[in-house]
Design a protein around this motif. Sequence first.
Motif, mmCIF file in Angstrom:
data_model
loop_
_atom_site.group_PDB
_atom_site.id
_atom_site.type_symbol
_atom_site.label_atom_id
_atom_site.label_comp_id
_atom_site.label_asym_id
_atom_site.label_seq_id
_atom_site.Cartn_x
_atom_site.Cartn_y
_atom_site.Cartn_z
ATOM 1 N N GLN A 130 0.815 -1.212 0.000
ATOM 2 C CA GLN A 130 0.000 0.000 0.000
ATOM 3 C C GLN A 130 0.851 1.266 0.000
ATOM 4 O O GLN A 130 0.370 2.330 -0.385
ATOM 5 C CB GLN A 130 -1.002 -0.035 1.154
ATOM 6 N N SER A 371 -0.478 -8.819 6.263
ATOM 7 C CA SER A 371 0.376 -7.868 5.548
ATOM 8 C C SER A 371 0.632 -8.258 4.102
ATOM 9 O O SER A 371 1.054 -7.424 3.307
ATOM 10 C CB SER A 371 1.731 -7.744 6.256
ATOM 11 N N LYS A 372 0.449 -9.515 3.769
ATOM 12 C CA LYS A 372 0.858 -9.986 2.453
ATOM 13 C C LYS A 372 -0.383 -10.364 1.633
ATOM 14 O O LYS A 372 -1.376 -9.696 1.694
ATOM 15 C CB LYS A 372 1.856 -11.128 2.615
ATOM 16 N N GLY A 376 -2.419 -7.067 1.593
ATOM 17 C CA GLY A 376 -1.276 -6.168 1.800
ATOM 18 C C GLY A 376 -1.463 -5.148 2.911
ATOM 19 O O GLY A 376 -0.989 -4.023 2.815
ATOM 20 N N GLU A 377 -2.137 -5.553 3.998
ATOM 21 C CA GLU A 377 -2.478 -4.600 5.059
ATOM 22 C C GLU A 377 -1.391 -4.555 6.139
ATOM 23 O O GLU A 377 -1.656 -4.790 7.327
ATOM 24 C CB GLU A 377 -3.828 -4.995 5.673
ATOM 25 N N CYS A 378 -0.182 -4.195 5.741
ATOM 26 C CA CYS A 378 0.969 -4.176 6.651
ATOM 27 C C CYS A 378 0.740 -3.304 7.886
ATOM 28 O O CYS A 378 1.125 -3.670 8.994
ATOM 29 C CB CYS A 378 2.189 -3.642 5.913
#
Lengths: 555, 555
Positions: A130, A371-372, A376-378
Amino acid sequence: MRRSVLGSAKALSNSSCQSHCNVLLRRPLASSLSRFLSSTSALDSPPAPPSMAPVSLDTINPKALPRHHQSCCFFFFLFDSFSGYWVLKCEYAVRGEIVTLAQALQEELKSKPGSHPFDEILYCNIGNPQSLGQQPITFFREVLALCDHPSILDKSETQGLFSADAIERAWQILDQIPGRATGAYSHSQGIKGLRDTIAAGIEARDGFTADPNDIFLTDGASPAVHMMMQLLIRSEKDGILCPIPQYPLYSASIALHGGTLVPYYLDEATGWGLEVSELKKQLADTKSKGITPRALVVINPGNPTGQVLAEDNQRGIVEFCKQEGLILLADEVYQENVYVPEKKFHSFKKVARSMGYGEKDISIVSFQSVSKGYYGECGKRGGYMEVTGFGPEIREQIYKVASVNLCSNISGQILASLVMSPPKVGDESYESYYAEKDGILSSLMRRAKTLEDAFNNLEGVTCNKAEGAMYLFPCIRLPEKAIKAAEAAKTAPDNFYCRRLLNATGIVFVPGSGFGQIPGTWHFRCTILPQEDKIPAVVSRLTEFHKSFMEEFRD
Amino acid sequence: MRRSVLGSAKALSNSSCQSHCNVLLRRPLASSLSRFLSSTSALDSPPAPPSMAPVSLDTINPKALPRHHQSCCFFFFLFDSFSGYWVLKCEYAVRGEIVTLAQALQEELKSKPGSHPFDEILYCNIGNPQSLGQQPITFFREVLALCDHPSILDKSETQGLFSADAIERAWQILDQIPGRATGAYSHSQGIKGLRDTIAAGIEARDGFTADPNDIFLTDGASPAVHMMMQLLIRSEKDGILCPIPQYPLYSASIALHGGTLVPYYLDEATGWGLEVSELKKQLADTKSKGITPRALVVINPGNPTGQVLAEDNQRGIVEFCKQEGLILLADEVYQENVYVPEKKFHSFKKVARSMGYGEKDISIVSFQSVSKGYYGECGKRGGYMEVTGFGPEIREQIYKVASVNLCSNISGQILASLVMSPPKVGDESYESYYAEKDGILSSLMRRAKTLEDAFNNLEGVTCNKAEGAMYLFPCIRLPEKAIKAAEAAKTAPDNFYCRRLLNATGIVFVPGSGFGQIPGTWHFRCTILPQEDKIPAVVSRLTEFHKSFMEEFRD
């Protein structure tokens, strides 16, 4: 003292090109380096008397002390009570010197536009989708927003702003939280209802049962890895088998907890193959040194190497762990990131169960993260580990270690349940959800292929297929002249290349030495995450830079 | 082996009523206990050969291994290389046996209503306000929801659902985040713009400058405490001075990082006074044992003791740390929780600066959290530490330790900036915000007073004033007959009382032994957090139980 250490490491580098950057990974090399250091520096003298300052570099915990950083990885020294020498250990790469330089360049571009031969920094250093423009999945964010501010759930305007199934899901989740209190500490393992959802998601994925009591929700996968290392490592005599190249979370966590990293090498020639024969060789070598091997780390799909293990290969690994009594620490955070039709993700637990091995046969920890994948919400710091084959007594100990930090953040917990239970066919959001997911994954697949081809077109560069994860790890044969120039610049050759690339193009790669590589080989890690419309610029800038670099340094 | 250990500890308990539960806190006692244990159990034999299972209680890290739990705190053994004996260490209380029992009772109430003499469990064990019905501050949650789902920010329905200043604040925050990406990893110290806001908030609070580069955003205060312990503790020879009674995060973190807890006792007779003379005495004692004191932990307002330090007292503590070269670890998470007009919260940094001490004179770490105050957002896991007086080299090391977990969760980071910069007079939300804040704090003040009075009305119970924080820590003089009954039940007397209370009333207190207390005295910790309409029931059930307990056991 810091300068003399640098000088010593430098002198050794000069004396043998084989010794670069790999001191952590090859014990004989590490010990020859440390012997060298101990004869030329004060490192093996008795500790200096404490300084007057409450805390100084001399008085902080050496396990947390990266003495200096060369290239993108940080080195520090630990006293090895077996060999009687100080050994050099190595730490975090993906946030190292190159990234710090990139941030400084970015500031300069802001304050003095036009001061560099590029307009923007292209961060290909870290799996942080992101930050490069990937948009979050709408459904997930709708549910998070509603759980953050439940008092709008029954207002009429909310119907116009949020999808019906997001509203319904938010209600379901709130009903699973005692008192609907999203601002309360939860059970230290995470909210029970969310663990039920995750266990159901694992069952649907694997076709084998999953127990919510085996799930520990964590702030991303990293704290889960630390928790397991904390539990397993009693001293330097405990060894953890790790792939080389590896994601530096493992080397850092093992170092911080005072254990020994036992390397096994992935075979670049066979697409970063994980050979059981190599595992056996390293295990025998380790035991002969009096190290007790405790666990085997496998990253599948691979980071930084991007390979996806074949099921047959996984069976061999499971069999090896069972026979040797090793705990299998399975980093499965890229389980949604597979880009080639001939490979599929299989969890290690599924593979073990399909071999007929149950709870009593093998201990497996599977790490997963929000996160992946395509999400992709790291920044949300959500994740879990599924801990099987340990028995209630050990699970209780893990629970107590988890209790010291009370619980992981609730938004991350909710998101972890959502990624394991996304919208289904028939749900209002399903079509748009699927379009977003498919858009991201198919774009990642195209980007991976474009970059892989671009690397393979560069003089002296070879790059394995990106089967999965978010990275390429090409090998670069650097001219001797470039290696000499790096030595003169007091840095590792791969770092030298990456620094030059950054200064010329704004592209940020991580040098291979941050992940480990066969001595004398050089690599870098490049994420496949820049947005698709930027990929042509990455390719052309890189190609142009590489050409002029090779022209400048060709032997 | 576990049973024999329990037996030994029990035998010792029987032999001397002074020895109960305090082994962690009094080194001579600990060592006499360990000597006792080492002569009657196998603990000082050479380690057993590794079992065949990959991991068992015999093969996990003893620093993470609470061997058994008696009462609400967990005990485990560590080898003390100075004394040559195994020592018993003590761990997490607020999530211990009593809480596990409470959860089981709650399940029973659900499955078999009417199976106990109460309808619900009243959790007074942990500072978790929203689990007991405290509502979140609307403005904070509005901003969080908007940052979670920014695509609704410019939709017309949003104006009807959210206050104008929440929308404006969300825009401001998004503009501070690179690429407005709330789903991206941030800088490892936290988002720079949010740290600017927090530094401005500290300046407004203290009247002295604060540097955003000194701020490290963390997932609640606990990881910040762990980070400092990891940095400071090199071995058992490093000592950290901690108040007794103390919040068990400190004892757990010191044990997990292998250091030595150096106790200093708060004086119950003077309202849990923190006397510099006691600090000096303990410091001298510690040095004489070859322990290097590194840091002093002060919790202000106090947990579990609820006192608020007078400014003059704080000056004495600052002077002591400066003279002795100790780092001042200031747990200031209850800075908004002060309930008496004669006391005010002053940060230790402000006190030091007002004495003329700057960066070079004293090292201070201030811990703050979004979990406490009037916001009580425990589940969001937000917090920060402000690290002053360390110099750039050490700050860089802290940064690297922080980097290993990449960053703290972004919602928690945003919330930390909000609590340090709430709505101001003139903002649309100000009035409702202030009403919510004032409602919570004034209600907490009334609840504290009501419970304090109720405790002081119980036979044999005395309770200091609740000046601040969220707890009361009354002292209970238990009849000899009750102590004997506890011994027969193989538990500590305060745990015995709390267990009986729970089984009779559903009220959950934490026994004092989980926090430490002067040997031979008994306490329990009670939060002031049950909603105000439940307080009369707490008081009457407690009063009734206590009367019958005393009747049963009166000597």
